[in-house]
Design a protein around this motif. Structure first.
Motif, PDB file in Angstrom:
ATOM      1  N   ALA A   1       0.835  -1.200   0.000  1.00 43.06           N
ATOM      2  CA  ALA A   1       0.000   0.000   0.000  1.00 43.06           C
ATOM      3  C   ALA A   1       0.871   1.253   0.000  1.00 43.06           C
ATOM      4  O   ALA A   1       0.579   2.236  -0.704  1.00 43.06           O
ATOM      5  CB  ALA A   1      -0.920  -0.003   1.212  1.00 43.06           C
TER       6      ALA A   1
ATOM      7  N   ALA B   1      -3.652   1.598  -3.363  1.00 44.17           N
ATOM      8  CA  ALA B   1      -3.137   1.777  -1.999  1.00 44.17           C
ATOM      9  C   ALA B   1      -4.241   1.615  -0.973  1.00 44.17           C
ATOM     10  O   ALA B   1      -4.071   0.932   0.047  1.00 44.17           O
ATOM     11  CB  ALA B   1      -2.488   3.153  -1.867  1.00 44.17           C
TER      12      ALA B   1
ATOM     13  N   ALA C   1      -4.449  -1.476   1.764  1.00 40.42           N
ATOM     14  CA  ALA C   1      -4.462  -1.133   3.191  1.00 40.42           C
ATOM     15  C   ALA C   1      -5.729  -1.658   3.863  1.00 40.42           C
ATOM     16  O   ALA C   1      -5.673  -2.171   4.989  1.00 40.42           O
ATOM     17  CB  ALA C   1      -4.357   0.379   3.362  1.00 40.42           C
TER      18      ALA C   1
ATOM     19  N   CYS D   1      -0.782   1.528   8.910  1.00 37.04           N
ATOM     20  CA  CYS D   1      -1.703   1.174   7.831  1.00 37.04           C
ATOM     21  C   CYS D   1      -2.819   2.205   7.712  1.00 37.04           C
ATOM     22  O   CYS D   1      -3.186   2.617   6.610  1.00 37.04           O
ATOM     23  CB  CYS D   1      -2.276  -0.216   8.097  1.00 37.04           C
TER      24      CYS D   1
END
Length: 886
Positions: A678, A690, A694, A709
Motif C-alpha cells: 500500500a 493503496a 491497506a 496502515c
C-alpha cells in the motif's frame, strides 16, 4: 421563528452527503419554515427534501413531498416557481413507483402520461419521457421496451434529459437485458473518460458495465470498474440495488470471499432497505454468493447477522442464510409479478439464483491470484531401474538405498526400497532389515511432509536398533527423530539430537556421521534460538570430514551469529557460505544463504546497496518454482526498493511477494506485506490500489502496524476525495493527543480539516482547524496556532457563519503575538496574511472601514518582504472595499 434558521440549516445540510443526517437537517428546516408561515420558503425546502429522501435511501417518503410541491406549483405557478426542478424530479418518481409492489401499475402509467403532457406543454423534448417509458417496460418485461429505446435514442436531448453519464447508463442496462453487450460498450465508451459530476456517476455506469466487460473479454476493466464503483456505493443505503450487482459480479468471477465480505457489511441494511425491489435484488445476489461459497468448499462457514428490532446478533450457517434469502427474494418477486401481470421479475430472480461463473477467476488486484488447488501428496516418481531388477539380496538393496540417500538421489532411493518391499513379500526380512526399512519409511514420510508419521516410524526403528545393539544406526535415527520433533515444536527432541551428536562424535563411523550429527545439533539449537550452543556445536565440526557440507557449516554459523547480535561476523560467515554454494555448481544451494545475507545487508543503518540487490536477483533467478523462499526473496527485494525510494519497482516485487505468501497459505506474512505494498502504491500515485491493499490488511494487524496502515489509508482516501479520510485523520489525531504527541495531533487535525475543505464541508473543517490550533498550543508551535486559527475563521466564513468567523479571526490575530520576534520575514508574512484574510471576513459582515485598514496593512506587509503577487491581491481587495465605501 426566524427564517434565518432555515437558511442556516439548509446551508449546513449542503455540506453533508445524502443520508440520514442530511435528511434530518432538511426536515428540521421544513418544520421551521412552516412554523414561520413562509409558504414559498417551505415549498423550496420541500423540493430539496424530495431529493434528500430519494438519494438518502427513502424514496417512498419522496412521493408525498413531490406530490405536495407539484400541487403547490399547479395552484400558483408564479409564486411556487420551480417548474424545471419538478419536471426533473418527475423522472425519478416514475422510476421509484415501480419499486414498490403495493403501488398499482396504473398509477405509474398515469404519472408517465402526466409527465408527457407537461413536457409537451413546456416545449421540451420527449427524450426523457421515452427513456422512462422504456424503464417501466423493462421492469414488467414488456416487448415495447425496444420501441421506446429506439425513440429515446432518436429524440433530441435537452436540459431535462438525464446527464451525460446517466443517459447512457440507462441505455447500457437496456442493451444488457437484450444480450447486446458490444453495443452497450460502444454506447458507454465515449463517456468513460469524461469527468462526471452527477451524484450517481461515474459509479452507476461502471456498475452497469460489469456484465458487459465480463461478456466481452474485458476482465481487467471489469475488476477496475467493480473496485472503483463499489467504493462509492458502499456508503450509500440508496444504492443497495447497485451493491447487489457487485455481489453478483463477485459470485460469477470466483471472488466468493470478496462477495461474502460485501454481504456481511450490508446484510443489516435489509432491515431498512430503500425499497422492496432493492430488498429483492440484494437477497437474490446474496443468496447466489452463499451458494458459490458453499460450492467452493466453505459450506460450514457462518455469517454474522447484526442485531435489529430486538433480534440479537447471531452467526447464521451459510446454508440456512442462503435458503432464507433465496425464499425472501422469490417471495418479493412473486409480489411484483402479481402486480405487473408478468413473470419477468421472478424470471430475473431465478436466473440470478442459478447463475454460474462467467469468466473464470477475475483477480481484483495484481496480488489477488487464486492459489492452485493443492494436489494430494504423492511420492516422488519411482524410475525404472534395470540394475535393481537383478538384485535379489535384501541387504544389498538396503545398502544401495543408503548409498543413494547419501547422494540425495531420493527417487532412486525409493526405487531400491520398492524392490526391497517386493522381495520382502516373498522372503521374511531379518529384524535388522526390518529396522533399516522402517527407518527408510520415516524418510519417505519426511519427504512427503508428514512429520508425525515420520516421528512414529523413527521411534520404532530406534527401539528396534537398540534391541539389536546397533548403537550407530540407533543414534543416526535418534538424530533424525529429535530434529523432526523440534521442527514440530517439541523441544524435548533436542535431547535426542544431543545424544546422537555425543555418541557419533565419540564413536565416529563412516560417511561423516560426526559432522552430520553436529550440524543437525546446531540446526536444532538455532531453531530454538540458542546461538551460543549452536556455535559450540559448530566449533566441533572438522570441515575435512564433510567437504561437501562446508557451505552448510558457514550458513549455520551466519544464522547463529545473527541470533547473537554479531552482525559483522554473520555477514562474513554468510559470504563464505554463498561462495561455497556457488562453487558447488548448483544455483538452488545459493538461494538460502544469499537470501539471508541480502536480508542482513538490507537492515544495516546504511540500507540496501548494490550487493543486496545482486544477491536478491540471484536468488530469484535460482528459484523458478513457487515456494516460501521465492515469496520471501520477492518480499525482500520489494522492501529494499522501497527503502531506496524506488516505489514503482517495489510495488512490482511486493505484488509477487503478497501473491506468493497467500498461495503458500502463509497469510500473516501476506497481511503485513500488504501494508508495504500500500505504501508503494501510494508513492506512485496509485491511490485506489493503496486504499484497497491497506483495507485488506487493516483488520488483521496489531496496534503499531495498524497505525501505520491507517495513516497510509487516510492519505490514499484523501487523494481519492473520500470523506472517510477526515475520519481516519481525526482518529489518528486523537490517539496522538492522548499519547502526548501534540505536534502529530496538530498535523493530523490539519489533514482532516484540509480533506473537509476540499469537499466543501467548511463547518466541520473549521472545527478540525480549531482542534489543530489547540494541539499546536500544547506543542509550543506559535506559527501553527496562528495558521490553523486563521484557516478556521475562513472556513466559518465560507460556511455562512460570518459572525463566528469575525470572532475566530480575532483569536488568529491574537496568536500573532506569540511569534518569535527574531524571525522577521516569516512573522511579517503571517501578519500580512492574517490582515488580508481578516479584511475579507470584515468586509463580508459590512465592517468596511476596519476591513480597509486591515487590507492596507496586508499590502504594506507583503510589499515589505517582496511578495509581489500577494501584494497585488491585497491591493485589489483594498480597492474593492474602498469602492464599496464610496
Amino acid at each position: 421563528m426566524s427564517t434565518d434558521d432555515v437558511y442556516t440549516l439548509m446551508a449546513r445540510s449542503q455540506e453533508l452527503p445524502y443520508g440520514e443526517a442530511r435528511t434530518v437537517l432538511v426536515e428540521d428546516a421544513l418544520r421551521r419554515a412552516e412554523a414561520a408561515g413562509d409558504e414559498v420558503l417551505a415549498f423550496h425546502v420541500r423540493v430539496r427534501l424530495t431529493d434528500a429522501y430519494r438519494y438518502g435511501g427513502e424514496p417512498a417518503k419522496a412521493f408525498a413531498t413531490f406530490s405536495r410541491t407539484l400541487a403547490d406549483h399547479d395552484r400558483d405557478p408564479g409564486r411556487f416557481d420551480d417548474a424545471h426542478g419538478l419536471l426533473w424530479q418527475m423522472k425519478a418518481v416514475v422510476s421509484s413507483l415501480t419499486l414498490f409492489p403495493e403501488i398499482p401499475l396504473d398509477r405509474t402509467y398515469a404519472v408517465l402520461d402526466d409527465m408527457e403532457r407537461r413536457y409537451k406543454a413546456g416545449g421540451h423534448s420527449l427524450q426523457a419521457v421515452y427513456h422512462y417509458r422504456n424503464v417501466v417496460a423493462r421492469h414488467v418485461g414488456d416487448g415495447s421496451a425496444d420501441e421506446w429505446y429506439l425513440k429515446w435514442r432518436a429524440a433530441e436531448r435537452d436540459e431535462l434529459s438525464d446527464c451525460e453519464g446517466c443517459d447512457p447508463t440507462g441505455m447500457v442496462r437496456h442493451l444488457v437485458e437484450a444480450g447486446r453487450h458490444e453495443e452497450a460498450f460502444e454506447i458507454a465508451a465515449p463517456v468513460l473518460s469524461s469527468r462526471l459530476s452527477c451524484n450517481e456517476q461515474p459509479q452507476s455506469i461502471q456498475t452497469a458495465l460489469l456484465p458487459v466487460y465480463l461478456r466481452t473479454d474485458r476482465a481487467e476493466q471489469a475488476a477496475d470498474a467493480h473496485r472503483r464503483a463499489y467504493r462509492v456505493h458502499r456508503s450509500r443505503l440508496a444504492d443497495l440495488s447497485d451493491i447487489a450487482e457487485h455481489l453478483e459480479f463477485c459470485a460469477v468471477t470466483g471472488n466468493e470471499a470478496r462477495g461474502l465480505e460485501i454481504l456481511q457489511r450490508h446484510l443489516g441494511w435489509l432491515d431498512r432497505a430503500p425499497s422492496a425491489h432493492a430488498d429483492m435484488d440484494f437477497c437474490a445476489a446474496a443468496a447466489l454468493v452463499l451458494r458459490r461459497v458453499a460450492a467452493a468448499g466453505h459450506g460450514a462457514a457462518t455469517v454474522r447477522r447484526p442485531a435489529a428490532d430486538g433480534r440479537p446478533a447471531a452467526d447464521v450457517p451459510v446454508a440456512d442464510l442462503h435458503a432464507e434469502l433465496a425464499d425472501r427474494a422469490t417471495a418479493l418477486a412473486d409480489r411484483f409479478d402479481a402486480r405487473n401481470g408478468t413473470s419477468h421479475q421472478g424470471d430475473k430472480v431465478r436466473a440470478t439464483l442459478a447463475a454460474e461463473p462467467v469468466a473464470g477467476f477475475v483477480p481484483l488486484a495484481a496480488h489477488h491470484r487464486r492459489p492452485e488447488q493443492a494436489p494430494a501428496p504423492v511420492p516422488p516418481p519411482v524410475p525404472q531401474d534395470d540394475d535393481l531388477a537383478r538384485v535379489d539380496d535384501l541387504d544389498e538393496l538396503l545398502g544401495i538405498a543408503d548409498e543413494r540417500r547419501t547422494g540425495g538421489d531420493i527417487p532412486r532411493v525409493l526405487a531400491a526400497w520398492r524392490r526391497f518391499d517386493v522381495l520382502a513379500g516373498k522372503t521374511e526380512p531379518t529384524p535388522l532389515q526390518k529396522a533399516r526399512r522402517l527407518d527408510g519409511r520415516g524418510v519417505e514420510h519426511a519427504v512427503a511432509g508428514d512429520g508425525p508419521s515420520a516421528v512414529a516410524c523413527w521411534e520404532e526403528a530406534a527401539r528396534l536398533f537398540g534391541e539389536l545393539g546397533d548403537e550407530t544406526r540407533r543414534h543416526r535415527t535418534l538424530g533424525r527423530l529429535g530434529m523432526a520433533r523440534v521442527d514440530l515444536g517439541d523441544e524435548g527432541g533436542l535431547e535426542q539430537v544431543s545424544a546422537a551428536a555425543r555418541h557419533l562424535t565419540a564413536h565416529p563411523g563412516e560417511d561423516g556421521d560426526a559432522a552430520a550429527a553436529l550440524l543437525r545439533l546446531a540446526t536444532a539449537h538455532i531453531r530454538l534460538e540458542h546461538p551460543a550452543e549452536a556455535l559450540a556445536a559448530l566449533d566441533q565440526v572438522v570441515p575435512d570430514e564433510a567437504p561437501d557440507r562446508v557451505g552448510e557449516l558457514w550458513f549455520l554459523r551466519g544464522q547463529a551469529f545473527l541470533l547473537a547480535d554479531r552482525a559483522g561476523e554473520a555477514v562474513a560467515a554468510l559470504r563464505r557460505s554463498v561462495a561455497a554454494a556457488r562453487a558447488s555448481g548448483d544455483p538452488e544451494l545459493v538461494a538460502a544463504p544469499a537470501l539471508l545475507l541480502a536480508r542482513t545487508l538490507a537492515r544495516r543503518d546504511s540500507g540496501p546497496d548494490e550487493e543486496t540487490f545482486a544477491l536478491l536477483d540471484e536468488v530469484i533467478a535460482a528459484l523458478r518454482d513457487a515456494s516460501p523462499m521465492r515469496a520471501a526473496a520477492y518480499s525482500e527485494r520489494g522492501l529494499a526498493f522501497l527503502a531506496v525510494d524506488r516505489p514503482a519497482d517495489a510495488a512490482a516485487d511486493l505484488v509477487e511477494g503478497v501473491a506468493g505468501w497467500a498461495a503458500e497459505g502463509l497469510h500473516e506474512q501476506a497481511v503485513h506485506l500488504r501494508v508495504d505494498l500500500a505504501a508503494a502504491y501510494l508513492s506512485t500515485d496509485r491511490a485506489l490500489e493503496a486504499a484497497e491493499a491497506a483495507e485488506e490488511a487493516l483488520p488483521n494487524l496489531d496496534d503499531d502496524a495498524a497505525r501505520r496502515c491507517r495513516l497510509i489509508l487516510a492519505h490514499a482516501q484523501k487523494r481519492l476525495g473520500e470523506k472517510d479520510a477526515a475520519t481516519l485523520f481525526t482518529a489518528l489525531a486523537e490517539e496522538a493527543g492522548q499519547a502526548g504527541r501534540h505536534d502529530a495531533a496538530a498535523h493530523f487535525f490539519t489533514e482532516a480539516a484540509d480533506v473537509l475543505t476540499g469537499l466543501d464541508m467548511d463547518a466541520p473543517a473549521a472545527e478540525r482547524y480549531a482542534q489543530a490550533a489547540e494541539a499546536c498550543e500544547k506543542a509550543g508551535d506559535p506559527y501553527g496556532v496562528a495558521r490553523t486559527r486563521r484557516r478556521a475563521a475562513m472556513c466559518l466564513m465560507w460556511s455562512g457563519n460570518a459572525d463566528e468567523a469575525v470572532t475566530a479571526m480575532d483569536t488568529a490575530r491574537a496568536a500573532l503575538a506569540g511569534l518569535p520576534p527574531d524571525d522577521e520575514p516569516t512573522r511579517v508574512w503571517e501578519t500580512a496574511l492574517t490582515s488580508f484574510e481578516q479584511a475579507r471576513v470584515l468586509a463580508q459582515v459590512g465592517r468596511l472601514d476596519e476591513a480597509a485598514s486591515h487590507a492596507s496593512a496586508a499590502v504594506d506587509g507583503f510589499t515589505a518582504i517582496d511578495q509581489t503577487a500577494p501584494a497585488e491581491d491585497a491591493t485589489r481587495l483594498l480597492e474593492d472595499i474602498r469602492a464599496a465605501l464610496g
